[in-house]
Motif scaffolding. Structure first.
Motif, PDB file in Angstrom:
ATOM      1  N   MET A   1     -40.666   4.220   6.353  1.00 31.81           N
ATOM      2  CA  MET A   1     -39.772   3.585   5.387  1.00 31.81           C
ATOM      3  C   MET A   1     -40.310   2.194   5.052  1.00 31.81           C
ATOM      4  O   MET A   1     -40.766   1.468   5.943  1.00 31.81           O
ATOM      5  N   PRO A   2     -40.252   1.785   3.778  1.00 37.37           N
ATOM      6  CA  PRO A   2     -40.686   0.435   3.419  1.00 37.37           C
ATOM      7  C   PRO A   2     -39.664  -0.601   3.867  1.00 37.37           C
ATOM      8  O   PRO A   2     -38.517  -0.280   4.191  1.00 37.37           O
ATOM      9  N   LYS A   3     -40.070  -1.862   3.855  1.00 37.66           N
ATOM     10  CA  LYS A   3     -39.192  -2.942   4.309  1.00 37.66           C
ATOM     11  C   LYS A   3     -38.093  -3.259   3.301  1.00 37.66           C
ATOM     12  O   LYS A   3     -36.971  -3.589   3.677  1.00 37.66           O
ATOM     13  N   SER A   4     -38.416  -3.150   1.991  1.00 34.96           N
ATOM     14  CA  SER A   4     -37.515  -3.712   0.998  1.00 34.96           C
ATOM     15  C   SER A   4     -37.004  -2.709  -0.023  1.00 34.96           C
ATOM     16  O   SER A   4     -35.809  -2.574  -0.221  1.00 34.96           O
ATOM     17  N   HIS A   5     -37.928  -1.992  -0.699  1.00 31.19           N
ATOM     18  CA  HIS A   5     -37.558  -1.124  -1.814  1.00 31.19           C
ATOM     19  C   HIS A   5     -38.094   0.295  -1.593  1.00 31.19           C
ATOM     20  O   HIS A   5     -39.306   0.489  -1.457  1.00 31.19           O
ATOM     21  N   LEU A   6     -37.197   1.270  -1.590  1.00 34.25           N
ATOM     22  CA  LEU A   6     -37.584   2.684  -1.624  1.00 34.25           C
ATOM     23  C   LEU A   6     -37.161   3.237  -2.977  1.00 34.25           C
ATOM     24  O   LEU A   6     -35.972   3.248  -3.311  1.00 34.25           O
ATOM     25  N   ILE A   7     -38.145   3.704  -3.748  1.00 38.85           N
ATOM     26  CA  ILE A   7     -37.880   4.238  -5.086  1.00 38.85           C
ATOM     27  C   ILE A   7     -38.143   5.733  -5.042  1.00 38.85           C
ATOM     28  O   ILE A   7     -39.269   6.172  -4.779  1.00 38.85           O
ATOM     29  N   LEU A   8     -37.116   6.526  -5.267  1.00 40.79           N
ATOM     30  CA  LEU A   8     -37.220   7.975  -5.241  1.00 40.79           C
ATOM     31  C   LEU A   8     -37.249   8.494  -6.668  1.00 40.79           C
ATOM     32  O   LEU A   8     -36.527   7.999  -7.536  1.00 40.79           O
ATOM     33  N   GLY A   9     -38.054   9.514  -6.910  1.00 38.03           N
ATOM     34  CA  GLY A   9     -38.113  10.074  -8.255  1.00 38.03           C
ATOM     35  C   GLY A   9     -38.906  11.353  -8.280  1.00 38.03           C
ATOM     36  O   GLY A   9     -39.607  11.689  -7.335  1.00 38.03           O
TER      37      GLY A   9
ATOM     38  N   GLN B   1     -28.854   9.648   5.573  1.00 38.28           N
ATOM     39  CA  GLN B   1     -29.786   9.575   6.706  1.00 38.28           C
ATOM     40  C   GLN B   1     -30.791   8.448   6.502  1.00 38.28           C
ATOM     41  O   GLN B   1     -31.115   7.700   7.440  1.00 38.28           O
ATOM     42  N   LEU B   2     -31.303   8.317   5.264  1.00 40.29           N
ATOM     43  CA  LEU B   2     -32.265   7.252   4.980  1.00 40.29           C
ATOM     44  C   LEU B   2     -31.638   5.878   5.198  1.00 40.29           C
ATOM     45  O   LEU B   2     -32.286   4.965   5.718  1.00 40.29           O
ATOM     46  N   ARG B   3     -30.416   5.737   4.775  1.00 37.55           N
ATOM     47  CA  ARG B   3     -29.753   4.437   4.926  1.00 37.55           C
ATOM     48  C   ARG B   3     -29.574   4.075   6.399  1.00 37.55           C
ATOM     49  O   ARG B   3     -29.672   2.898   6.773  1.00 37.55           O
ATOM     50  N   ARG B   4     -29.343   5.078   7.224  1.00 35.43           N
ATOM     51  CA  ARG B   4     -29.221   4.798   8.654  1.00 35.43           C
ATOM     52  C   ARG B   4     -30.578   4.447   9.265  1.00 35.43           C
ATOM     53  O   ARG B   4     -30.654   3.639  10.198  1.00 35.43           O
ATOM     54  N   LEU B   5     -31.640   5.065   8.748  1.00 35.40           N
ATOM     55  CA  LEU B   5     -32.983   4.783   9.264  1.00 35.40           C
ATOM     56  C   LEU B   5     -33.411   3.352   8.954  1.00 35.40           C
ATOM     57  O   LEU B   5     -34.078   2.702   9.768  1.00 35.40           O
ATOM     58  N   ALA B   6     -33.082   2.882   7.748  1.00 37.75           N
ATOM     59  CA  ALA B   6     -33.540   1.563   7.314  1.00 37.75           C
ATOM     60  C   ALA B   6     -32.408   0.857   6.564  1.00 37.75           C
ATOM     61  O   ALA B   6     -32.400   0.817   5.329  1.00 37.75           O
ATOM     62  N   PRO B   7     -31.433   0.306   7.273  1.00 38.66           N
ATOM     63  CA  PRO B   7     -30.263  -0.292   6.609  1.00 38.66           C
ATOM     64  C   PRO B   7     -30.626  -1.431   5.659  1.00 38.66           C
ATOM     65  O   PRO B   7     -29.900  -1.695   4.702  1.00 38.66           O
TER      66      PRO B   7
ATOM     67  N   THR C   1     -32.402   4.298 -13.950  1.00 39.13           N
ATOM     68  CA  THR C   1     -32.451   3.923 -12.539  1.00 39.13           C
ATOM     69  C   THR C   1     -31.037   3.874 -11.989  1.00 39.13           C
ATOM     70  O   THR C   1     -30.081   3.572 -12.712  1.00 39.13           O
ATOM     71  N   TYR C   2     -30.950   4.157 -10.690  1.00 40.68           N
ATOM     72  CA  TYR C   2     -29.654   4.092  -9.997  1.00 40.68           C
ATOM     73  C   TYR C   2     -29.865   3.400  -8.660  1.00 40.68           C
ATOM     74  O   TYR C   2     -30.694   3.827  -7.843  1.00 40.68           O
ATOM     75  N   HIS C   3     -29.141   2.329  -8.432  1.00 36.22           N
ATOM     76  CA  HIS C   3     -29.217   1.605  -7.173  1.00 36.22           C
ATOM     77  C   HIS C   3     -28.152   2.151  -6.229  1.00 36.22           C
ATOM     78  O   HIS C   3     -26.955   2.113  -6.542  1.00 36.22           O
ATOM     79  N   VAL C   4     -28.574   2.661  -5.094  1.00 40.16           N
ATOM     80  CA  VAL C   4     -27.647   3.251  -4.130  1.00 40.16           C
ATOM     81  C   VAL C   4     -26.846   2.146  -3.458  1.00 40.16           C
ATOM     82  O   VAL C   4     -27.402   1.186  -2.920  1.00 40.16           O
ATOM     83  N   ALA C   5     -25.552   2.283  -3.530  1.00 38.26           N
ATOM     84  CA  ALA C   5     -24.652   1.325  -2.872  1.00 38.26           C
ATOM     85  C   ALA C   5     -23.585   2.104  -2.120  1.00 38.26           C
ATOM     86  O   ALA C   5     -23.391   3.299  -2.316  1.00 38.26           O
TER      87      ALA C   5
END
Length: 945
Positions: free
Chosen positions: A305-313, A324-330, A349-353
């Motif tokens: 997982m990257p430190k700052s930005h994960l861009i899925l597409g 699961q990803l959010r738990r891996l890298a909050p 784009t959609y920012h996950v919140a």
């Protein structure tokens, strides 16, 4: 994949209980849509060319690190200088505006230098993946009219003979001195920046032409939306032949970021990628969800997982996986990114919140438009649909591409006039995607209105695969579907109607395609290759005047899996062949191969001897050629050892090496005993009414004299030719005496494949006016050219090999299903919903029994395969890809093998050695080398047994 008409799409929302909200009127919907499309932004840099964005940044931060590939690094000034030098050279070679220049490179520094150099020269780059099959490369180069090609020295041999003039970037003279200013390229915003080829529904890929103003608007918009900052470390893990990489490459270099080009081997290995990410502290990663999921199959998924930005597409992301990803890298911001190639990388784009949204599909929303992009969801009449109702997703704004290169009719079909813009020059791109507005203005993906699918982030037109299948000579009809018969496992399945209905080899999983294209049932790959070399390449049974002619009668004693029958049936017509093989496993292969390749072949599960009786046959499970009634493991080990030493480097033939070979061979020569019947050849001649034998071939492992003693004096005159493989130390003298007694001319010759053994061939011909024994000297003069293999013999393996030459790996079906006919609806159309499902668990049992794993390594690998492919058991000759494995599953398999054996197995090894037995040899070799470094530079993969 969801495929429906727009009328059905309206019902889709009602069926799910999500009709348009009653509180919103249609006018209100239109007002909301207009507000959501109010994305206009005036960027001061909008009039620049793409490379000029980079040049501005290089001027601001010349000493800052710009580009990294493994241990190689370039600052912004160094990267800019190299790109300038290359551009100057390209201009001298004729590069200019709207000129596509091919970029055929592996992932490297040169990849990015090449892109920038082409752009600076005023031309457009055409990226070509180095893994593409030759036919696709040729098509792209010719279709785009490429007159110049940038590549690397190691790839030159992969290029077609008539490729455009090339420049090898890895041997280019970059120099140290600054060069003179570039020739004026006068790049305009409307000039081509790059061309990317996508799958074509008609079977012909199409090139999407992207102009500078398209990609510049995207870079500026996405950098602003995702808040890229100077000094961020961006990783690109995708092929440049798709536009996924452009989400990272140019936004990084235009904002003062450091771009890391990740080596292909790292992108396929969790361990290697995690090590790199931790060492280099990667901030930004753009990746396809299924690729990331495959990389997270090991023990420490958080490390990729990257430190700052994960861009899925590239494909949908399920909400539970996102949790699961959010738990891996909050601390990591997660974005969903959407956009067809035709609208320049991305438009939504959609920012996950928190909390995650509730969607009908259970997947992340696509989001809202990027700056200067507009989204319209339209019904079949081109009218906007209400909020909550699916419509075709149509895209307008500055990202809309020029169109398809040299395809005006297709451009006119997909790029239509924009009725919502006052500018008559504006166009909408009809994406074919179904989507609906959520009440908050975000857009949710609902499916497709055609047969286009996304497989692991790659856009695939099923019609292109179907066209490639129909080009195979034995296929009458073909249809391909993307099936999700198991949750979250999407696979391409090809349904094939053959021209020849009987296909005896289709259901066999122990298959091998010979180098000449003939599929055969077999037991052991290396053994089959040995027999092929003996029979097809050396044509050892045709030397010294031995002939096979149309209408001949052949008796094959010790036929093994029947490759001599395959050879003879290709060489001559109307043969009558009687083949004998007492080994049950080999006989099953013989029978299958005879059914496919022979016109009149009788296979008998018997041995030939001097009398009719029963006997015990010793069968070596790993080396069926050495099976026999007088077989002895110690003696046979010497034969195999000498064969291996014949092939190896003489410098390796020391005591330690010989001991290693002996241990390896011992494992192959595990014995099994079976009871079988023996008959005399004369009794068979009587039963079958044989009046002549044009060729008697004998290869029976020390039983040669027994076979000949079973021929009565009355039957010897019926035999015209013999070829016998015999041991010099055993029965050679009595055999020669017997042949001389019955009037044959004879010649004894050492077996060229076994020069350190006592095995030899005896050639015997009954002299006549037409036939005499020849004292042949040349090893070539007897060889005959075989007709091409019958294309109507189909197996999944041959179809896979056919497609490999034409399609990228991501377009390869995971399964091939044979049908008598395609199902039709009542009105005569193909009924895709009636096609049967496929899964690895439902594969047919092969004609011959699978050989079960024999070593600890084979058992461990087979157990991993069985678990991953959801099978009860896996045999050593089962092929991972024929059982339904695909590239991302292969990445998970490699991770499992690393955890089990403690070795880093390159993914390419699985593609080259895709059976349990083959992969086990590779893994054993890696373990062996890791534990015994003093053994030198030899590679166990090169040992053939």
């Amino acid at each position: 994949m969801v495929t429906m008409t727009l009328t059905q799409a309206k019902d889709f929302s009602l069926e799910r209980g999500r009709a348009a909200p009653a509180s919103l009127s249609e006018a209100g919907d239109q007002q909301s849509s207009a507000a959501w499309n109010d994305t206009s932004v005036a960027y001061p840099a909008a009039g620049l060319a793409l490379h000029q964005l980079f040049e501005r940044q290089a001027a601001r931060t010349p000493a800052q690190m710009a580009l990294v590939f493994e241990q190689q690094r370039l600052s912004y000034s160094e990267l800019n200088r190299r790109a300038n030098r290359l551009a100057h050279h390209l201009q001298q070679l004729g590069a200019g505006a709207d000129t596509p220049i091919g970029l055929f490179v592996e992932r490297s520094l040169e990849m990015v230098v090449g892109m920038l150099g082409i752009l600076k020269a005023g031309a457009a780059y055409l990226p070509i993946d180095a893994s593409f099959p030759p036919e696709r490369i040729v098509f792209m180069l010719e279709d785009a009219g490429v007159r110049l090609l940038l590549t690397q020295t190691s790839l030159v041999s992969s290029l077609p003979a008539k490729a455009a003039p090339i420049v090898c970037l890895d041997s280019f003279g970059w120099g140290d001195a600054e060069i003179a200013p570039l020739c004026a390229s006068a790049v305009e915003p409307g000039n081509l920046a790059y061309v990317i080829y996508t799958s074509g529904s008609t079977g012909r890929p199409k090139g999407v032409a992207i102009e500078h103003h398209n990609i510049v608007n995207y870079v500026l918009g996405v950098a602003e939306r995702l808040q890229f900052r100077p000094g961020m470390h961006h990783a690109t893990v995708s092929t440049i032949a798709a536009d996924l990489g452009n989400t990272v490459i140019f936004p990084a270099l235009a904002t003062g970021g450091c771009l890391h080009v990740i080596a292909r081997e790292r992108t396929e290995s969790q361990a290697l990628l995690a090590e790199y990410f931790q060492r280099e502290q990667i901030d930004v990663l753009k990746i396809v969800p299924s690729h990331l999921a495959a990389l997270q199959s090991g023990q420490h998924p958080e490390q990729v997982m990257p430190k700052s930005h994960l861009i899925l597409g590239g494909e949908a992301s399920r909400l539970e996986w996102i949790e699961q990803l959010r738990r891996l890298a909050p601390q990591c911001k997660i974005y969903n990114h959407y956009g067809p190639t035709e609208t320049t990388v991305g438009v939504l784009t959609y920012h996950v919140a928190a909390p995650l949204p509730a969607t009908q599909s259970g997947t992340l929303p696509l989001g809202r438009p990027l700056p200067n992009s507009r989204i319209y969801l339209l019904d079949e009449q081109g009218r906007p649909v209400p909020v909550g109702v699916p419509g075709e997703l149509c895209i307008g704004g500055r990202g809309v591409a020029r169109g398809y290169l040299r395809r005006p009719e297709l451009t006119a079909e997909k790029f239509v006039a924009d009725p919502f813009s006052p500018d008559p020059e504006q166009r909408l791109y009809r994406s074919g995607d179904l989507a609906r507005y959520l009440p908050d203005g975000n857009i949710e993906f609902c499916g497709r209105i055609d047969q286009q699918v996304k497989i692991h982030g790659n856009r695939v037109e099923l019609g292109e695969i179907e066209a490639a299948l129909r080009a195979q000579g034995g296929v009458r009809e073909a249809l391909v579907m993307a099936r999700e018969d198991e949750p979250d496992v999407k696979q391409l399945v090809a349904y094939v109607v053959p021209k020849r209905m009987d296909q005896p080899l289709w259901e066999g999983n122990a298959l091998h395609v010979l180098p000449d294209g003939s599929p055969v049932a077999h037991l052991n790959r290396n053994e089959t290759d040995y027999i092929y070399n003996e029979i097809f390449v050396l044509q050892a049974y045709l030397r010294h005047g031995i002939t096979i002619e149309d209408g001949d009668c052949i008796v094959d004693a010790g036929a093994n899996i029947g490759l001599f029958t395959v050879f003879a049936s290709r060489l001559a017509r109307n043969l009558k062949v009687i083949s004998f093989e007492p080994n049950p496993a080999a006989f099953a292969c013989l029978k299958a191969n005879a059914m496919v390749w022979g016109s009149s072949v009788k296979c008998l599960p018997l041995g030939l001897s001097s009398e009719n009786k029963s006997a015990e046959l010793t069968f070596f499970e790993g080396m069926s050629l050495l099976s026999g009634f007088y077989a002895d493991a110690a003696t046979e080990q010497d034969v195999v050892k000498n064969y291996v030493l014949n092939q190896s480097d003489e410098s390796l033939n020391n005591e330690t090496w010989t001991q290693e070979i002996s241990e390896l061979i011992d494992d192959k020569l595990k014995t099994k005993t079976v009871s079988t019947q023996l008959r005399t050849l004369s009794s068979i001649i009587a039963d079958e009414g044989i009046d002549r034998i044009d060729l008697l071939k004998v290869n029976v492992e020390k039983s040669e004299l027994d076979v000949l003693m079973g021929i009565s004096p009355d039957d010897w005159p019926k035999i015209r030719q013999l070829v016998i493989e015999v041991d010099l130390d055993s029965n050679l003298g009595p055999i020669l005496s017997l042949l001389e007694l019955y009037g044959f001319e004879m010649l004894v010759e050492q077996d060229p494949l076994l020069s350190r053994t006592e095995l030899c061939y005896v050639y015997a011909i009954r002299p006549s006016a037409e036939h005499r024994l020849l004292q042949q000297q040349s090893a070539e003069e007897h060889r005959r050219t075989l007709p091409a293999a019958d294309a109507e013999i189909l197996t999944p393996v041959t179809l896979r090999n056919h497609l490999k030459k034409r399609l990228p790996a991501y377009m390869m079906p995971a399964a091939f299903v044979l049908l008598e006919k395609l199902p039709l609806t009542a009105n005569g159309k193909i009924d895709r919903q009636a096609l049967p499902p496929w899964s690895g668990a439902s594969r047919a049992t092969p004609a011959n029994d699978s050989v079960m794993p024999r070593t600890e390594t084979e058992r461990a690998i087979a157990a991993i395969w069985a678990e991953m492919l959801k099978l009860d058991s896996v045999g050593v000759d089962d092929d991972f890809f024929d059982l339904g494995g695909q590239s991302l599953m292969a990445m998970k398999l490699v991770s499992r093998i690393r955890d089990a054996f403690g070795v880093n197995l390159p993914l390419r090894n699985l593609f080259d050695h895709s059976t349990v037995a083959g992969l086990a040899e590779v893994v054993d070799g890696l373990v062996w080398l890791a534990q015994a470094p003093s053994h030198g530079t030899c590679d166990r993969e090169e040992i053939d047994l």
